[in-house]
Design a protein around this motif. Structure first.
Motif, PDB file in Angstrom:
ATOM      1  N   TYR A 266       0.832  -1.260   0.072  1.00 18.47           N
ATOM      2  CA  TYR A 266       0.032   0.062   0.065  1.00 18.47           C
ATOM      3  C   TYR A 266       0.909   1.270  -0.107  1.00 18.47           C
ATOM      4  CZ  TYR A 266      -3.783   3.373   1.199  1.00 18.47           C
ATOM      5  OH  TYR A 266      -4.561   4.149   1.415  1.00 18.47           O
ATOM      6  N   SER A 267       1.893   1.205   0.665  1.00 19.93           N
ATOM      7  CA  SER A 267       2.737   2.403   0.742  1.00 19.93           C
ATOM      8  C   SER A 267       3.485   2.853  -0.525  1.00 19.93           C
ATOM      9  CB  SER A 267       3.905   2.165   2.005  1.00 19.93           C
ATOM     10  OG  SER A 267       4.741   1.312   1.551  1.00 19.93           O
ATOM     11  N   LYS A 268       3.738   1.798  -1.476  1.00 22.89           N
ATOM     12  CA  LYS A 268       4.291   2.011  -2.508  1.00 22.89           C
ATOM     13  C   LYS A 268       3.224   2.429  -3.461  1.00 22.89           C
ATOM     14  CE  LYS A 268       7.002  -1.576  -3.815  1.00 22.89           C
ATOM     15  NZ  LYS A 268       7.709  -2.654  -3.988  1.00 22.89           N
ATOM     16  N   ASP A 269       2.036   2.075  -3.603  1.00 23.05           N
ATOM     17  CA  ASP A 269       0.967   2.580  -4.383  1.00 23.05           C
ATOM     18  C   ASP A 269       0.237   3.892  -3.999  1.00 23.05           C
ATOM     19  OD1 ASP A 269       1.324   0.196  -5.751  1.00 23.05           O
ATOM     20  OD2 ASP A 269      -0.245  -0.886  -4.899  1.00 23.05           O
ATOM     21  N   ARG A 270       0.185   4.125  -2.748  1.00 20.04           N
ATOM     22  CA  ARG A 270      -0.573   5.454  -2.413  1.00 20.04           C
ATOM     23  C   ARG A 270       0.291   6.549  -2.301  1.00 20.04           C
ATOM     24  NH1 ARG A 270      -5.361   7.715  -1.392  1.00 20.04           N
ATOM     25  NH2 ARG A 270      -5.481   8.975   0.502  1.00 20.04           N
ATOM     26  N   GLN A 271      -0.209   7.492  -3.001  1.00 22.29           N
ATOM     27  CA  GLN A 271       0.324   8.920  -3.258  1.00 22.29           C
ATOM     28  C   GLN A 271      -0.341   9.858  -2.297  1.00 22.29           C
ATOM     29  OE1 GLN A 271       2.692   9.438  -6.124  1.00 22.29           O
ATOM     30  NE2 GLN A 271       2.767   7.559  -6.313  1.00 22.29           N
ATOM     31  N   GLN A 272       0.567  10.495  -1.801  1.00 22.13           N
ATOM     32  CA  GLN A 272       0.239  11.880  -0.912  1.00 22.13           C
ATOM     33  C   GLN A 272       1.354  12.812  -1.054  1.00 22.13           C
ATOM     34  OE1 GLN A 272      -2.552  12.655   1.346  1.00 22.13           O
ATOM     35  NE2 GLN A 272      -3.215  11.282  -0.245  1.00 22.13           N
ATOM     36  N   HIS A 273       0.946  14.233  -1.229  1.00 20.87           N
ATOM     37  CA  HIS A 273       1.999  15.242  -1.391  1.00 20.87           C
ATOM     38  C   HIS A 273       2.864  15.008  -2.319  1.00 20.87           C
ATOM     39  CE1 HIS A 273       0.460  16.784   2.065  1.00 20.87           C
ATOM     40  NE2 HIS A 273       0.702  15.725   2.675  1.00 20.87           N
ATOM     41  N   GLY A 274       2.450  14.411  -3.770  1.00 23.73           N
ATOM     42  CA  GLY A 274       3.438  14.391  -4.936  1.00 23.73           C
ATOM     43  C   GLY A 274       4.162  12.953  -4.984  1.00 23.73           C
ATOM     44  N   LYS A 275       4.158  11.949  -4.223  1.00 22.74           N
ATOM     45  CA  LYS A 275       4.808  10.880  -4.059  1.00 22.74           C
ATOM     46  C   LYS A 275       4.255   9.717  -3.461  1.00 22.74           C
ATOM     47  CE  LYS A 275       7.878  12.154  -0.265  1.00 22.74           C
ATOM     48  NZ  LYS A 275       9.309  12.705   0.167  1.00 22.74           N
ATOM     49  N   PRO A 276       4.788   8.607  -3.553  1.00 22.27           N
ATOM     50  CA  PRO A 276       4.377   7.480  -2.607  1.00 22.27           C
ATOM     51  C   PRO A 276       4.685   7.779  -1.066  1.00 22.27           C
ATOM     52  CG  PRO A 276       5.531   6.426  -4.760  1.00 22.27           C
ATOM     53  CD  PRO A 276       5.876   7.918  -4.423  1.00 22.27           C
ATOM     54  N   ILE A 277       3.624   7.348  -0.246  1.00 29.38           N
ATOM     55  CA  ILE A 277       3.711   7.548   1.387  1.00 29.38           C
ATOM     56  C   ILE A 277       4.846   6.844   1.691  1.00 29.38           C
ATOM     57  CG2 ILE A 277       1.240   8.055   1.358  1.00 29.38           C
ATOM     58  CD1 ILE A 277       0.897   5.476   2.569  1.00 29.38           C
ATOM     59  N   ALA A 278       5.552   5.655   1.051  1.00 32.78           N
ATOM     60  CA  ALA A 278       6.775   5.057   1.191  1.00 32.78           C
ATOM     61  C   ALA A 278       7.902   6.152   1.548  1.00 32.78           C
ATOM     62  CB  ALA A 278       7.206   3.879   0.510  1.00 32.78           C
ATOM     63  N   GLY A 279       7.804   7.040   0.509  1.00 28.47           N
ATOM     64  CA  GLY A 279       8.860   8.006   0.582  1.00 28.47           C
ATOM     65  C   GLY A 279       8.808   9.086   1.609  1.00 28.47           C
ATOM     66  N   HIS A 280       7.822   9.030   2.343  1.00 34.36           N
ATOM     67  CA  HIS A 280       7.828  10.015   3.553  1.00 34.36           C
ATOM     68  C   HIS A 280       8.561   9.106   4.924  1.00 34.36           C
ATOM     69  CE1 HIS A 280       5.463  12.759   1.829  1.00 34.36           C
ATOM     70  NE2 HIS A 280       4.420  11.689   1.131  1.00 34.36           N
ATOM     71  N   GLN A 281       9.407  10.053   5.629  1.00 39.63           N
ATOM     72  CA  GLN A 281      10.196   9.619   6.690  1.00 39.63           C
ATOM     73  C   GLN A 281       9.430   8.644   7.723  1.00 39.63           C
ATOM     74  OE1 GLN A 281      12.672  12.518   8.176  1.00 39.63           O
ATOM     75  NE2 GLN A 281      13.778  12.774   6.389  1.00 39.63           N
ATOM     76  N   LEU A 282       8.179   9.256   8.299  1.00 36.22           N
ATOM     77  CA  LEU A 282       7.562   8.546   9.234  1.00 36.22           C
ATOM     78  C   LEU A 282       7.079   7.268   8.986  1.00 36.22           C
ATOM     79  CD1 LEU A 282       5.883  11.398  11.130  1.00 36.22           C
ATOM     80  CD2 LEU A 282       7.974  10.389  11.902  1.00 36.22           C
ATOM     81  N   ILE A 283       6.523   7.094   7.804  1.00 39.63           N
ATOM     82  CA  ILE A 283       6.064   5.975   7.062  1.00 39.63           C
ATOM     83  C   ILE A 283       6.979   4.755   6.996  1.00 39.63           C
ATOM     84  CG2 ILE A 283       4.972   4.602   5.230  1.00 39.63           C
ATOM     85  CD1 ILE A 283       3.084   6.402   6.834  1.00 39.63           C
ATOM     86  N   SER A 284       8.491   5.295   6.304  1.00 40.57           N
ATOM     87  CA  SER A 284       9.457   4.545   6.281  1.00 40.57           C
ATOM     88  C   SER A 284       9.853   3.923   7.667  1.00 40.57           C
ATOM     89  CB  SER A 284      10.669   5.078   5.643  1.00 40.57           C
ATOM     90  OG  SER A 284      11.739   4.445   5.422  1.00 40.57           O
ATOM     91  N   ALA A 285       9.963   4.794   8.506  1.00 42.67           N
ATOM     92  CA  ALA A 285      10.497   4.322  10.058  1.00 42.67           C
ATOM     93  C   ALA A 285       9.572   3.394  10.405  1.00 42.67           C
ATOM     94  CB  ALA A 285      10.389   5.606  11.016  1.00 42.67           C
ATOM     95  N   MET A 286       8.005   3.428  10.151  1.00 40.57           N
ATOM     96  CA  MET A 286       7.117   2.293  10.704  1.00 40.57           C
ATOM     97  C   MET A 286       7.236   1.310  10.197  1.00 40.57           C
ATOM     98  SD  MET A 286       3.697   4.807  10.897  1.00 40.57           S
ATOM     99  CE  MET A 286       2.499   3.440  11.540  1.00 40.57           C
ATOM    100  N   LEU A 287       7.616   1.323   8.800  1.00 39.34           N
ATOM    101  CA  LEU A 287       7.832  -0.103   8.009  1.00 39.34           C
ATOM    102  C   LEU A 287       9.177  -0.595   8.669  1.00 39.34           C
ATOM    103  CD1 LEU A 287       7.045   0.943   4.388  1.00 39.34           C
ATOM    104  CD2 LEU A 287       5.807  -0.288   5.849  1.00 39.34           C
ATOM    105  N   ALA A 288      10.091   0.119   9.001  1.00 39.44           N
ATOM    106  CA  ALA A 288      11.516  -0.521   9.420  1.00 39.44           C
ATOM    107  C   ALA A 288      11.277  -1.111  10.906  1.00 39.44           C
ATOM    108  CB  ALA A 288      12.516   0.561   9.591  1.00 39.44           C
TER     109      ALA A 288
END
Length: 385
Positions: A266-288
Motif C-alpha cells: 500500500y505504501s508504494k501505491d498510495r500517493q500523497q504530497h506528490g509521491k508514494p507515502i513510502a517516501g515519507h520518513q515517518l512511514i519509512s520508520a514505521m515499516l522498518a
C-alpha cells in the motif's frame, strides 16, 4: 521478507506450498469466505491438498504413514499457511497435534483406524481440554469419566474447542480420579459411535473455521478407547505444549508478516504530497520497525523449533516465542491499519481483518501473561502461578 537461511530442500518445499496457497487458497479466506464459516467439505478439500506439501503428515514418522519432516521445516511450512490465513492454520495445528498424540500414545487398534484420515486430510480431530471454568489450569478439569464395566460414561462440557463442529473424533481430557495430577485421562470419542454435541462460538475474528462448545451427556466409551495410561493425561498434555506453542507463535508470525506485506504494498501505491507515502520518513520508520519485529519473532520461533528438533528442553524459549510473536502481531497489524489511514478501517483492505485476527493470537495456548509466568519460573526457579 528479510533473509531466511534455508536448505535447498526447505526452500523448494516452501516455494511449492506458496504457489498453491497464492493460487488456490488466499481468495477463499480473504474474499469468498471472509469472516464466514467455511463448510467442512470445502475445508477438507484444502486440507487434503495441504497434506501433499507435508502439513499434518510431516509431523508423523514414515513408519506410521507420515513424512517424518523435521520440526524446523514444519514450522517454516506452517508460517506460510498462517500468513495466508489464520483460520486455515487452526485445523492444520489441531490435526497435527492430534496425529502426534495418536502416533505416540494410542493403542494400535486406534492408531490404525484414526491416524490415516488425519494424514490424508479426510478427517478432523478436536482436543477437548478447556472447559467453562477451566482455562490454563488443566488441574481443575471437571468433565468426569466414570467406569461402568468395560466402558466409561463421560459427562461434562468443553469450550473453545478448535475443529469442534468439523471433528470426526474428539480426544477428550476427563477426570477419572480425585488426585489433581494423576486423576486425568484421555479418551478417544468417535462422533458416530459415541455421539457428542457441538455449537460454534462467534468471535471477533477467526470465524471461517470452527471454535466450538462440546457437550457430553452420558457418552459411553469403551475402556479400550483410552489414549495413554489412566491418570497420565496431565503429563502427556504438558509434553506437547512446547511444540504447540511454537505453532501458535507461527500463527502470530504469519499474521504479522502478512500485515507488513500489505503495508509495504500500500505504501508504494498510495500517493500523497506528490509521491508514494513510502517516501515519507515517518512511514519509512514505521515499516522498518514492523520488519524488525517480524524478523525478531521469526528468529525466536525458529530457535524454539530448532531446540525441539535437537531434543533440547525449550519450555522457556517456546514461551518467549509465543509471547513475543503474538504480541508483535497485534502491534504490527495496528501499524498496518495506520499506514492505510481511513482505508484501513474498511473491508476493502485486508489489514482490517488482520488487525482483528491479531487481537485473538495472544489468547490461545496460554495467554501472554501465562507465558510471562512460565518464563519467570524458568529464570528464577520460583513458581508465581
Amino acid at each position: 521478507m528479510g533473509h531466511v537461511i534455508r536448505t535447498e530442500e526447505q526452500q523448494g518445499a516452501i516455494d511449492g506450498l506458496r504457489r498453491y496457497l497464492d493460487a488456490e487458497v488466499d481468495q477463499v479466506f480473504s474474499k469468498e469466505y471472509r469472516d464466514q464459516f467455511v463448510p467442512k467439505e470445502k475445508m477438507a478439500a484444502i486440507m487434503q491438498k495441504l497434506t501433499e506439501f507435508g502439513l499434518v503428515a510431516g509431523t508423523v514418522s514414515e513408519a506410521n504413514g507420515g513424512m517424518g519432516i523435521d520440526w524446523l521445516t514444519m514450522t517454516m511450512l506452517f508460517e506460510e499457511v498462517a500468513a495466508t490465513s489464520a483460520d486455515l492454520s487452526v485445523p492444520v495445528l489441531i490435526n497435527s497435534f492430534g496425529a502426534q498424540m495418536i502416533e505416540k500414545l494410542a493403542p494400535a487398534h486406534l492408531r490404525e483406524r484414526y491416524l490415516p484420515g488425519l494424514l490424508n486430510g479426510t478427517s478432523f480431530v478436536s482436543m477437548g481440554i478447556s472447559e467453562p471454568d477451566v482455562g490454563s489450569n488443566v488441574l481443575e478439569i471437571k468433565t468426569r469419566a466414570r467406569r461402568d464395566g468395560d466402558d466409561y460414561i463421560i459427562n461434562g462440557e468443553k469450550t473453545w474447542i478448535s475443529n469442534g463442529v468439523y471433528s470426526d473424533f474428539l480426544i477428550c481430557t476427563c477426570r477419572t480420579g480425585e488426585d489433581p495430577r494423576r486423576g486425568l485421562t484421555h479418551f478417544l470419542l468417535d462422533r458416530k459411535e459415541h455421539p457428542y454435541e457441538t455449537r460454534n462460538i462467534h468471535k471477533i475474528a477467526w470465524n471461517s473455521q470452527s471454535t466450538a462448545q462440546v457437550f457430553l451427556h452420558d457418552v459411553r466409551v469403551p475402556a479400550s478407547n483410552m489414549i495413554g495410561n489412566e491418570g497420565a493425561a496431565l503429563k502427556n498434555t504438558l509434553s506437547f505444549f512446547e511444540r504447540s506453542r511454537v505453532y501458535v507463535a507461527g500463527q502470530g508470525l504469519g499474521i504479522a508478516r502478512r500485515a507488513l506485506e500489505e503495508a509495504i504494498r500500500y505504501s508504494k501505491d498510495r500517493q500523497q504530497h506528490g509521491k508514494p507515502i513510502a517516501g515519507h520518513q515517518l512511514i519509512s520508520a514505521m515499516l522498518a520497525e514492523m520488519a524488525t519485529n517480524v524478523d525478531a519473532a521469526r528468529l525466536l520461533t525458529y530457535r524454539a523449533a530448532s531446540m525441539i528438533e535437537a531434543g533440547v528442553p525449550a519450555e522457556m524459549e517456546a514461551a518467549m516465542a509465543k509471547y513475543f510473536a503474538c504480541e508483535a502481531a497485534v502491534k504490527i497489524a495496528r501499524q498496518a491499519v495506520q499506514i492505510h489511514g481511513a482505508n484501513g478501517l474498511t473491508t476493502d483492505f485486508l489489514v482490517e481483518k488482520l488487525a482483528r485476527e491479531a487481537i485473538v493470537a495472544p489468547i490461545p495456548e496460554g495467554t501472554t501473561q501465562i507465558q510471562q509466568l512460565i518464563i519467570g519460573r524458568a529464570l528464577t526457579g520460583i513458581n508465581a502461578f
